[in-house]
Design a protein around this motif. Structure first.
Motif, PDB file in Angstrom:
ATOM      1  N   HIS A  39       1.163 -61.769  57.038  1.00 32.21           N
ATOM      2  CA  HIS A  39       1.379 -61.527  55.615  1.00 32.21           C
ATOM      3  C   HIS A  39       0.061 -61.622  54.856  1.00 32.21           C
ATOM      4  O   HIS A  39      -0.737 -62.545  55.096  1.00 32.21           O
ATOM      5  N   ILE A  40      -0.148 -60.690  53.933  1.00 37.34           N
ATOM      6  CA  ILE A  40      -1.230 -60.760  52.960  1.00 37.34           C
ATOM      7  C   ILE A  40      -0.591 -60.745  51.579  1.00 37.34           C
ATOM      8  O   ILE A  40       0.020 -59.753  51.180  1.00 37.34           O
ATOM      9  N   ASP A  41      -0.712 -61.855  50.865  1.00 41.86           N
ATOM     10  CA  ASP A  41      -0.173 -61.971  49.512  1.00 41.86           C
ATOM     11  C   ASP A  41      -1.080 -62.919  48.749  1.00 41.86           C
ATOM     12  O   ASP A  41      -0.933 -64.141  48.829  1.00 41.86           O
ATOM     13  N   THR A  42      -2.031 -62.366  48.028  1.00 40.94           N
ATOM     14  CA  THR A  42      -3.021 -63.173  47.316  1.00 40.94           C
ATOM     15  C   THR A  42      -2.596 -63.512  45.898  1.00 40.94           C
ATOM     16  O   THR A  42      -3.406 -64.005  45.116  1.00 40.94           O
ATOM     17  N   THR A  43      -1.341 -63.248  45.555  1.00 40.15           N
ATOM     18  CA  THR A  43      -0.839 -63.559  44.211  1.00 40.15           C
ATOM     19  C   THR A  43       0.137 -64.730  44.234  1.00 40.15           C
ATOM     20  O   THR A  43       1.057 -64.782  43.429  1.00 40.15           O
ATOM     21  N   GLY A  44      -0.056 -65.667  45.161  1.00 42.58           N
ATOM     22  CA  GLY A  44       0.805 -66.844  45.221  1.00 42.58           C
ATOM     23  C   GLY A  44       1.612 -66.967  46.482  1.00 42.58           C
ATOM     24  O   GLY A  44       2.338 -67.945  46.652  1.00 42.58           O
TER      25      GLY A  44
END
Length: 754
Positions: free
Chosen positions: A299-304
């Motif tokens: 997973h890549i999720d840099t918004t939390g």
């Protein structure tokens, strides 16, 4: 051992006949012995006949069958009365009469049963035929109505309805239409979908979909009469093992058929506005991926990390199971950069190390399994990602199909700044949830501008295009946190591990301590459960970042020096601070030229070193080679050092009589002006600046003119042709969609000399 009676023995027609005969003989004997009036036997038989008629009538037996059963009762009663009143029941005459009746009853019973079945079959066929006639009449009536409707709405005459079928869920029906001759296509009918819905007076949420038929010249019209899009569809909790090679369900269409998707050999792309159900749809896809036994999920999720946290909390905080169901989570840009670059290295490593595995199955694509799983990278919110990460994602999309590294990208907006064109074009499975701007769906489903957001107006509704199908409205399954916990607990034991060959790439040094880096970021104020200790007690290897750029096999930041292809000197790698000093991007150069007065010698004027201060190309080469190769000799590299940013650049002595004269310009080549690069150098810089998205001659001509170069498009096309032949530039697309990409942007391994 005492003998036990088996009361479960089968009761056949023969045993039934014997039972009836023995019961009749017993009744007649009791009447004879006790001296009762023999007519009592007949009265009892009459009661039995009445009972069998009532019972048979309730079962729907035929009248002839009821009469036959009543006759058997009366025959038995008549024999009992005769034997008890006139004869002795066990006399030879009476027994002979009873035996004759037994045989006749047994034979006639079989005949009666066959007759009864034949009558039932005949009546059932008659009922089916009647129903079929009624249905055909109704279909003919529907067909006539639809033929008139098509002519009324589309002005197409001569259409003939050849079939109408209702849906299993009874939520609508499908009409098959044979189009008239003369070149009429189903797309002409599709253009009137809204008109059909209005003509039918469909309720809100119901609609009409037109698609291609089974053959040319036919069309399929799907009409939904029940608003299933407004209903909640719970996620089917089927946790049985499956394979990444199998398509999976993410919801249902209007006709209750499954909405399918796959990430086996293709990449996916999804969009959805805030509150549209995009995150829920991603969760459904993630749940289906976790059911597989031959795919790991990154997973890549840099918004939390809101996409990953529901799948990790029951492990990280509650200790519900021993190891995480997700293999890697990147909540920061640096972690995401390390992840995608490891993915690129895995693609390259698998190509060489798994050739034997592919040969065993006689395939050019890597067969995956629990020992060598596919890697699926799920990226949420691409708008916040730096361009270098986006470019690496495009590289994975371009090169990872055969080596089974695939990407699913999701974004709030379907715009070019959030989803670059190359990233969109490489995603052949696309789905879009509710959006307020129809243009965004047109950008996502290019070529299908008729997609109307009003066809999916509720949260959880969207459009799905899979396997080159036209986008169809669907309703996604609903997945809640409790279901996520149950899924994670049910599948964690069979989740595969990354194969050792993939772990051994250069960026694999960051893989082992991934959870030690990310779990404290994901749960900063929460105590982690002891089950995470094996993952967090390892030595932490920090991933490269802007403040710490060093990385294996290359760097993220400035001033890396690599050996040239010829091995005779050192060159500067493009994209670094030193490279940009030597050859700044055209935007920065233009700003510097606009800000610096004529004759100025400050830093703005020196952002681009004059041509005479750069190493002169060897005879026979143009200034182009300075950009694309820089593989000069060691003496040339030493003779032209790149000044530090704070050091002023010393004026260069003019060329004297004893100095070597510069190589003459090739025919048709524009000579560089004093203090700026040649047109070829500037054109090559434009190609490098364009990155994986590429550019074309027309755009390059316009940008060169803004920079003050009078180069025309035909000249630029000639340069591009030469560069393509030399292998420095790669030609992509065809026709009017042709664009050119520098070879260093095709693969992450760097420019052509690396």
């Amino acid at each position: 051992m005492p003998y036990e009676l088996d009361w479960r023995a089968p009761h056949t027609l023969n045993t039934a006949a014997l039972t009836a005969a023995s019961s009749t003989l017993t009744a007649a004997s009791l009447t004879y012995v006790t001296g009762l009036n023999p007519w009592w036997d007949l009265a009892v038989a009459g009661g039995g006949a009445a009972g069998t008629i009532i019972s048979g009538a309730r079962e729907g037996a035929e009248r002839s069958t009821l009469a036959y059963r009543a006759a058997l009762w009366l025959a038995a009663g008549g024999w009992a009365s005769w034997a008890a009143g006139i004869q002795v029941p066990w006399s030879a005459t009476a027994l002979a009469a009873l035996a004759t009746g037994l045989v006749l009853g047994r034979v006639s019973w079989s005949a009666s049963t066959r007759h009864d079945e034949a009558v039932k079959v005949r009546r059932r066929k008659q009922a089916d035929a009647k129903e079929s006639r009624g249905r055909q009449e109704e279909h003919n009536r529907w067909g006539q109505q639809w033929e008139a409707r098509i002519q009324r709405v589309t002005n197409i005459q001569g259409c003939r309805v050849v079939g109408i079928a209702t849906w299993e869920a009874n939520t609508g029906y499908t009409v098959e239409v044979l189009l008239p001759p003369g070149g009429v296509t189903w797309k002409q009918v599709k253009a009137n979908e809204e008109g059909f819905g209005s003509d039918l007076r469909l309720a809100e949420g119901c609609g009409v979909e037109v698609a291609a038929g089974r053959a040319k010249g036919t069309a399929i019209i799907r009409v939904s009469t029940v608003n299933v899009m407004a209903q909640n569809l719970p996620f089917p909790m089927d946790l049985s093992p499956t394979s990444i090679d199998n398509p999976f369900e993410i919801g249902r269409h209007r006709d209750a058929t499954p909405t399918l998707g796959s990430l086996a050999y293709i990449c996916g792309l999804g969009i959805g506005d805030t509150g549209s159900g995009k995150t829920n749809t991603l969760g459904v896809i993630n749940a289906q991926l976790l059911r597989t036994v031959d795919a790991i999920v990154w997973h890549i999720d840099t918004t939390g990390a809101g996409l990953a946290l529901p799948w990790l909390t029951s492990w990280a905080l509650d200790g519900a199971y021993a190891r995480p169901v997700l293999d890697w989570v990147a909540p920061t840009h640096d972690e995401a950069r390390a992840m995608v670059r490891m993915g690129i290295q895995i693609i390259e490593r698998r190509k060489t190390r798994y050739q034997r595995r592919m040969r065993e199955v006689n395939d050019t694509k890597l067969p995956v399994g629990p020992d060598v799983p596919e890697i699926v990278i799920v990226v949420d919110e691409t708008a916040d990602l730096p361009n270098d990460i986006k470019n690496d994602i495009v590289t994975i999309q371009n090169t990872g199909r055969a080596m089974r590294v695939r990407v699913l990208v999701a974004s709030l907006r379907a715009t070019s700044d959030s989803i670059p064109v190359p990233m969109k074009k490489r995603a052949t499975w696309r789905w879009g949830m509710f959006v307020t701007d129809p243009e965004e769906l047109s950008y996502l489903f290019a070529g299908y501008q008729s997609v109307d957001p009003s066809d999916a107006p509720w949260p959880g509704c969207g459009f799905n295009a899979y396997e080159s199908t036209k986008p169809r409205p669907f309703k996604a399954y609903m997945l809640d946190p409790r279901n996520m916990d149950a899924i994670a607990k049910g599948v964690w034991e069979r989740r595969p591990l990354l194969d050792q060959i993939s772990r051994d790439v250069d960026y694999g040094i960051y893989y082992g301590s991934r959870w030690a880096r990310t779990l404290p970021l994901l749960y900063p104020d929460e105590p982690l459960h002891p089950v995470t200790v094996p993952y967090t007690s390892v030595t932490v290897v920090p991933v490269p970042s802007a403040s710490n750029p060093a990385g294996p096999g290359g760097t993220f930041g400035e001033d890396p020096v690599v050996t040239s292809r010829s091995g005779t000197g050192q060159v500067v790698q493009p994209g670094t601070v030193r490279w940009d000093k030597l050859f700044p991007k055209h935007g920065a150069r233009l700003a510097a030229q606009q800000q610096a007065p004529a004759g100025a010698d400050g830093p703005a004027a020196q952002a681009m070193p004059p041509v005479q201060d750069r190493p002169a190309p060897p005879p026979g080469e143009s200034g182009l080679r300075l950009v694309v190769d820089n593989s000069g000799t060691a003496d040339r590299a030493a003779a032209a050092p790149v000044p530090a940013e704070s050091e002023p650049q010393a004026p260069t002595a003019p060329v004297g009589p004893g100095d070597a004269a510069p190589a003459p310009a090739a025919a048709g080549t524009e000579l560089p002006q004093q203090g700026r690069p040649s047109p070829q150098d500037a054109a090559m810089r434009l190609l490098l600046d364009a990155g994986p998205q590429g550019t074309g001659p027309s755009r390059m001509e316009a940008e060169l003119k803004r920079l003050g170069y009078p180069t025309v498009r035909t000249t630029i096309s000639g340069w591009l042709t030469v560069w393509v032949a030399e292998g420095e530039v790669v030609r992509q697309g065809s026709g009017t969609q042709t664009y050119y990409v520098h070879r260093s942007c095709i693969r992450h391994s760097g420019p052509s000399w690396k």
